[in-house]
Structure formats: C-alpha cells, structure tokens
Write a protein that holds these residues in place. Structure first.
Motif, mmCIF file in Angstrom:
data_model
loop_
_atom_site.group_PDB
_atom_site.id
_atom_site.type_symbol
_atom_site.label_atom_id
_atom_site.label_comp_id
_atom_site.label_asym_id
_atom_site.label_seq_id
_atom_site.Cartn_x
_atom_site.Cartn_y
_atom_site.Cartn_z
ATOM 1 N N LEU A 1 -1.168 7.627 -3.775
ATOM 2 C CA LEU A 1 -1.265 7.746 -5.226
ATOM 3 C C LEU A 1 -0.057 8.486 -5.795
ATOM 4 O O LEU A 1 0.447 8.146 -6.872
ATOM 5 N N ILE B 1 -4.813 -3.070 -8.714
ATOM 6 C CA ILE B 1 -4.828 -2.116 -7.610
ATOM 7 C C ILE B 1 -6.258 -1.860 -7.159
ATOM 8 O O ILE B 1 -7.222 -2.077 -7.904
ATOM 9 N N VAL C 1 -4.820 4.317 -14.509
ATOM 10 C CA VAL C 1 -5.327 3.913 -13.191
ATOM 11 C C VAL C 1 -6.577 3.058 -13.339
ATOM 12 O O VAL C 1 -6.705 1.996 -12.713
ATOM 13 N N THR D 1 0.840 -1.198 0.000
ATOM 14 C CA THR D 1 0.000 0.000 0.000
ATOM 15 C C THR D 1 0.872 1.245 0.000
ATOM 16 O O THR D 1 1.898 1.299 0.687
ATOM 17 N N ILE E 1 -8.253 1.367 -4.722
ATOM 18 C CA ILE E 1 -8.001 2.711 -4.202
ATOM 19 C C ILE E 1 -8.995 3.029 -3.103
ATOM 20 O O ILE E 1 -10.202 2.805 -3.243
ATOM 21 N N VAL F 1 -3.413 3.638 -2.311
ATOM 22 C CA VAL F 1 -3.487 2.643 -3.379
ATOM 23 C C VAL F 1 -2.867 1.348 -2.869
ATOM 24 O O VAL F 1 -1.759 1.355 -2.327
ATOM 25 N N HIS G 1 -1.625 -2.296 -4.165
ATOM 26 C CA HIS G 1 -1.327 -3.208 -5.268
ATOM 27 C C HIS G 1 -1.358 -4.625 -4.715
ATOM 28 O O HIS G 1 -0.820 -4.893 -3.647
#
Length: 268
Positions: free
Chosen positions: A119, A144, A135, A116, A146, A151, A153
């Motif tokens: 952005l 990902i 995005v 994490t 949000i 963010v 991953h």
C-alpha cells in the motif's frame, strides 16, 4: 494346473474401460475430498455408483466427469452451469465439442497482467492523492484488491496510464471518475455486441437438434467474430479520438491567434 477364474477385472491391473473404484479410491484418483464427491452426487453432478451389496463402485466415466468438473470450476463456472454442460454431454454430444464451444465463448478477452505491491508503494506513485476515499473508489471500480498490506492492481498497463495522467496534472479522483464513466460506456458496447450475436447468430439455431458437427461450426463462427468485435471498438474509438483531439487543437490555435501580438508598427 488350469488357471482359476479370477472374476471380473476391477483392480488396477485391468484395462481402462474395466477399472472400478471405491469412493475413497475415486477421490484419490481425482484429487478431491470424499465429502466433495458426496456433495456432487447430491447436486446430481455425479451419477450414482454401481452397487455390489453395500459397496458402491465407480467407473472411469465417473473419473472423467470429475476431471471435467474440476476443469470447469478452475475456469470460473458455477456448479449450475457445469450441470447444464454435463447434461449436454449426457444427451449425446461429444464433450470435446461442448467444451470447445464453451472455451470459444468464455476465453478471457482481457490479456492484462496484474501487478502487486504494498500500500505504501502504491501511495508513492500518487503523492498526496491516495487516501481511504480514493482507495475505496478504486476497489469499487474493480481496479484494485487488497489483502493485508498487499495491493493488486488488475492491469499494469492501466496503472502506468493512470500514473502518467496524474503526473501530467490530472487529479487521481478525476481519473477514477472518468474510469467509472468509461466502464458504463464499454458495458453498453459489450451488451450491444452480445445482443446482436445472440439475435442473429445463436438465436436462430434449434438447440434441440444441434449435432456435434453444427456445434463445431458454431464454435468456429463465434471464434471468428471475436477479433471483429475488438477491431470495431478499437477503430471506432481511434476515429472518435482523432475527431475530438482535432476540435480541441483548433480551439487552442484559435485562442493563440487571438492573443498573439502582431509585429506591425503602431500606425500612430
């Protein structure tokens, strides 16, 4: 003075088999709201209580069932799937055997560690390449998620690999498109393997007469098949990469040989 009969042991001091709870007590023991218990009863996940007049009394079996439900919910099962598992329990199967099979089948294959960041930190990894379109593309691929400015991953390893590719000169949009195509391919691989196991291993089993011993054997068999599937895919991909890389290297060397000037003097 002779002791008076205290009636059936239903309080906390009774043995575990004899304990009974009112709905508020059961909710407290199970760590769930009363409204959740009522909802489970409506969905036939929880049997009705024993009645003493207008008072419903729940047993240790109700508590055990609630703990099983909570465990399965945490592992991602739907309530309908849980109801089917509980039905197997009610039909005489040992719940440990049923859950053992469930675990063998549903234990995550992926051991990836998510990462994490903000952005802005993500954008810094890919200078000039992170825009709303990229995005949205990454979100649609499941790479990902949000939450506000955070963010996450799904895989640190995959993120590192993507950074390496982009820094080597591959556009981020191309990496994401390749990832989309790769996902289709691995989905097909998973479908083929699961269909093969269902057809030849699970399909021939008569589930109506499946006992706990056979259930345990099936659990062991499925657990043994898991590494075989991983090896088959890893080895096959490695072999394909060896072949394709060799083809491309031969082409590169062929071009080099065609363009390298010779050291022979000009015969003229």
């Amino acid at each position: 003075m002779p002791a008076q009969d205290a009636g059936p042991e239903t309080g906390p001091e009774a043995g575990p088999e004899a304990r009974e709870f009112r709905i508020s007590e059961l909710a407290q023991e199970a760590g769930v709201p009363v409204r959740t218990l009522r909802y489970y009863q409506e969905r036939k996940l929880l049997p009705p209580p024993r009645r003493e007049g207008r008072i419903g009394l729940y047993s240790e079996e109700h508590l055990a069932r609630l703990r099983v439900i909570g465990n399965l919910l945490e592992r991602g099962h739907t309530l309908e799937g849980i109801r089917e598992l509980l039905s197997a329990w009610e039909q005489g199967h040992d719940v440990a055997a049923v859950l053992g099979l469930e675990k063998a089948v549903t234990t995550p294959w992926s051991t990836e560690v998510p990462v994490t960041m903000s952005l802005s930190e993500l954008a810094a990894l890919f200078p000039g390449e992170v825009d709303p379109e990229r995005v949205e593309q990454a979100i649609s691929l499941g790479h990902i998620s949000i939450d506000g400015d955070q963010v996450t991953h799904w895989s640190r390893r995959q993120l590192d690999a993507t950074v390496t590719l982009v820094r080597a000169g591959v556009p981020l949009s191309e990496v994401l498109e390749t990832s989309r195509r790769l996902q289709r391919s691995v989905d097909d691989l998973a479908d083929m393997f699961v269909e093969m196991i269902m057809k030849h291993v699970v399909g021939p089993i008569n589930t109506t007469t499946l006992g706990d011993h056979e259930l345990a054997d099936l659990t062991a068999t499925l657990a043994q098949l898991r590494p075989g599937a991983e090896v088959a895919v890893d080895a096959g991909f490695a072999r394909a990469m060896d072949r394709r890389v060799r083809q491309e290297i031969d082409r590169v060397f062929g071009r080099l040989a065609a363009t390298t000037p010779t050291d022979d003097p000009d015969p003229t």
